[in-house]
Scaffold this motif. Structure first.
Motif, mmCIF file in Angstrom:
data_model
loop_
_atom_site.group_PDB
_atom_site.id
_atom_site.type_symbol
_atom_site.label_atom_id
_atom_site.label_comp_id
_atom_site.label_asym_id
_atom_site.label_seq_id
_atom_site.Cartn_x
_atom_site.Cartn_y
_atom_site.Cartn_z
ATOM 1 N N GLY A 1 36.151 47.600 36.904
ATOM 2 C CA GLY A 1 36.967 48.536 36.148
ATOM 3 C C GLY A 1 37.875 47.880 35.128
ATOM 4 O O GLY A 1 38.861 48.480 34.700
ATOM 5 N N ILE A 2 37.539 46.673 34.739
ATOM 6 C CA ILE A 2 38.370 45.955 33.766
ATOM 7 C C ILE A 2 37.524 45.660 32.531
ATOM 8 O O ILE A 2 36.422 45.128 32.648
ATOM 9 N N HIS B 1 44.225 40.372 35.001
ATOM 10 C CA HIS B 1 43.975 41.608 35.721
ATOM 11 C C HIS B 1 42.505 41.735 36.130
ATOM 12 O O HIS B 1 42.181 42.535 37.010
ATOM 13 N N LEU B 2 41.645 40.940 35.510
ATOM 14 C CA LEU B 2 40.270 40.835 36.010
ATOM 15 C C LEU B 2 40.290 40.165 37.384
ATOM 16 O O LEU B 2 39.680 40.660 38.349
ATOM 17 N N GLU C 1 49.893 40.645 45.994
ATOM 18 C CA GLU C 1 50.487 39.799 44.961
ATOM 19 C C GLU C 1 50.104 40.353 43.595
ATOM 20 O O GLU C 1 48.954 40.705 43.351
ATOM 21 N N TYR C 2 51.083 40.401 42.710
ATOM 22 C CA TYR C 2 50.897 41.013 41.391
ATOM 23 C C TYR C 2 51.464 40.063 40.351
ATOM 24 O O TYR C 2 52.621 39.650 40.456
ATOM 25 N N PRO C 3 50.658 39.681 39.347
ATOM 26 C CA PRO C 3 51.151 38.749 38.325
ATOM 27 C C PRO C 3 52.224 39.423 37.466
ATOM 28 O O PRO C 3 51.900 40.319 36.692
ATOM 29 N N HIS D 1 44.785 47.265 31.984
ATOM 30 C CA HIS D 1 45.482 46.521 33.025
ATOM 31 C C HIS D 1 45.778 47.424 34.213
ATOM 32 O O HIS D 1 45.785 48.654 34.090
ATOM 33 N N ILE D 2 46.022 46.807 35.348
ATOM 34 C CA ILE D 2 46.320 47.555 36.567
ATOM 35 C C ILE D 2 47.835 47.696 36.667
ATOM 36 O O ILE D 2 48.532 46.732 36.980
ATOM 37 N N LEU D 3 48.338 48.898 36.377
ATOM 38 C CA LEU D 3 49.789 49.086 36.288
ATOM 39 C C LEU D 3 50.320 49.864 37.490
ATOM 40 O O LEU D 3 49.601 50.695 38.065
#
Lengths: 399, 399
Positions: free
Chosen positions: A361-362, A307-308, A327-329, A343-345
């Protein structure tokens, strides 16, 4: 400020498999300047990228990346661009330099954002931070039924856009691939975006790609990603000229701005996919985004890891409302999730956006990462030229 | 045959300076297969290139180069091409892989030529080995008078083509550069070819390059080399469209075939300069030469290091009678000359050609290289993953 130190943290799963899953290891970068700290990540071979930072120089334009970074002034974004030019010049003949520099560059933005109490997207000149529609990346199934099942599962999990690729796709017959694409569409239903990723499988064989077009267009696929190797602009253009509703996508292999803009200018891609952790960082990514806007091409991040890295890849197009998909892991390995404590949720709408917090912001979590950290030592003529950094004291005490 | 081993020999001058002189270090590659031996060279950062060979894998398409090479069949040129595709696929995301593979690929051709008792240029399909006109590469002087003196010296030394570049060229005013170019022409006289090398100094600033055109054309310069960074095809094309008598040249930065062919297809270069030890070896270089022939572009080698690298770079266009000019290392550092016991020397006409002997026709001299060899050790988690090879016994005895 002056750049005081650059440290690399190499983390990996205990076993790294041959899956096409880039989240199995990571190379984190910490930069310090006058007591401030920033974090970045290279989406690259960790040991090779470390070597490119500390290698003895070969000549004036084949210098280690460190030579252009340590001790440099860092007072604003212009300094980051200036150091980028230094690296490009002084490490002109060091191929890996672009990958190594990417993580450092990202860390410099993070540091600068924290010092200025601004998110990076504001430092880039954006005034708004638009929500993105995350897409899930999945492997094509071994059978069409498996692909269909996975597509259904992705919908159940709330994704409105899903990408299938790798696995068998492109390696067998066009008919077999067509079955998979139709199954994916059936599983997704009519109202989700279907994306297909060929993973460079056809090299520069245009006919092989053209043979897949009809099935893709029948299934209303949004894009066909990486049909060819990254420099094959002639092939990309030939395919793009034959495609009607499906767009050609690519760009994750770009390690310079021009590699990506050439895909737009010469390759005719409709979607330019940039990995900030490979192209030289956030500044070059933003330059590609600007170029994409001017040329009516859609910018998309490439992110398969932490997420970094995700935050770094969202910043360059955070302010572009019309560039919607991201794209999102979806199923990263534990090491990738362990990198950060936050994490970016997806929000209630199933959408994600770059953090509002300063920098990226991580929060990097070295404690969580401890089980995965690997220790590297390099000697030349029996003299140690590199040793992995000790984990900071406050972390060590916890162990 | 099967590939049994790949060994890297890292050699360097005791002190490596910031000169733009790539002959200050070298990375030799020895490959063995069923008792046969071949030698190649990477024109690349030695430590970084070694790391790319042995690094732990990151995922299925970010594997170390070794994974695609060791144990592979080697029965003919098709196997070299096949292994090249394996490396490109399995090391897709390992940026340095192309540079590492280049030296291995060259060694495979050398080995195959020795086994078949044929020079490599015959294995490539050429039936003739044409003489080339070597040009001398020199640094631009600090003053126009110094440039003039160097040009006169080069003529005295028998060179009928001379290249000037780097130093101050391109960094000051166009008028200052014009004085140097005029001085170079004056020193050479009217009957020698004058080549100018900008060493990427203008990035992608087309106007800066255009400002130098008039002086270059007044001095009847044959080419302006590397005005821009390698991927800046738009800039190359813009400059090429403005040039009349002077040709745009470039290509030494190419680490894939497409990077070079794009300079022809999109960049409008009249001279494509390929370093076999960077682009992936002799096979990819030959593919560029074929493309150049089809498009009326002149192929030129890029070579600034050893005579092993020179032989490798001559093979791909040995059979092309009309591609006459060749880069020749005029003042290489002692380490570059020490690599081989024989050298490619100008004949009575002042011309050079690829050796007629089997393989690359160059005898690597580890004895001579001993004073320059450097010992590398790499450990991960306190386990040794790389140690430089011992120098073979017969050599050690001599010391």
């Amino acid at each position: 400020m002056n750049i005081d130190s650059v440290d690399f943290y190499y983390a990996s799963m205990p076993e790294v498999t041959l899956e096409a899953d880039g989240s199995q290891d990571a190379l984190l970068v910490r930069v310090t300047a006058d007591g401030h700290e920033g974090w970045g990540e290279c989406e690259a071979s960790p040991l090779t990228s470390i070597a490119a930072f500390i290698t003895p120089r070969s000549h004036g334009v084949c210098q280690p990346v460190a030579a252009s970074v340590i001790g440099e002034r860092l007072d604003g974004p212009d300094d980051i661009h200036r150091i980028a030019r230094l690296v490009a010049r002084n490490s002109m003949d060091l191929l890996q330099a672009g990958h190594t520099w990417s993580g450092i560059e990202i860390a410099l933005w993070d540091l600068l954002g924290k010092v200025r109490d601004e998110p990076v997207w504001r430092l880039l000149g954006y005034t708004e931070n638009h929500a993105k529609l995350p897409y899930a990346s999945m492997l094509m199934g071994d059978t069409p039924q498996e692909t269909l099942d996975r597509a259904r599962l992705a919908r159940t999990n709330g994704f409105r856009a899903v990408k299938f690729g790798w696995g068998s796709y492109g390696t067998g017959t066009a008919a077999a691939d067509a079955d998979h694409v139709a199954a994916a569409r059936e599983g997704l239903g009519d109202d989700a975006q279907l994306l297909i990723d060929a993973g460079q499988i056809w090299g520069d064989d245009v006919d092989a790609a053209i043979a897949r077009l009809e099935a893709l267009e029948n299934a209303h696929a949004t894009w066909l990603e990486e049909p060819f190797v990254p420099h094959a602009y002639v092939a990309h253009a030939a395919l793009a000229s034959r495609a009607r509703t499906v767009g050609v996508a690519g760009g994750e292999g770009a390690h310079t701005v021009h590699m990506a803009t050439n895909l737009i200018d010469y390759g005719g891609v409709r979607f330019i996919q940039v990995d900030a952790a490979r192209i030289g960082g956030i500044g070059p990514s933003k330059a590609v985004a600007d170029h994409a806007v001017r040329h009516g091409t859609t910018y998309v991040n490439h992110t398969f890891t932490s997420h970094l890295a995700l935050s770094a890849s969202l910043q360059p197009f955070a302010g572009l409302a019309d560039h919607r998909i991201c794209e999102y892991p979806v199923e990263p390995k534990p090491v990738a999730l362990a990198i950060s404590s936050n994490h970016i949720l997806p929000d209630a709408n199933g959408e994600v956006r770059a953090p509002e917090a300063p920098g990226l912001g991580i929060e990097v979590d070295l404690i969580g990462l401890l089980p995965y950290l690997r220790h590297v030592e390099i000697s030349i003529d029996h003299e140690r030229v590199y040793t992995s950094p000790e984990v900071p004291n406050k972390v060590s005490h916890v162990v």
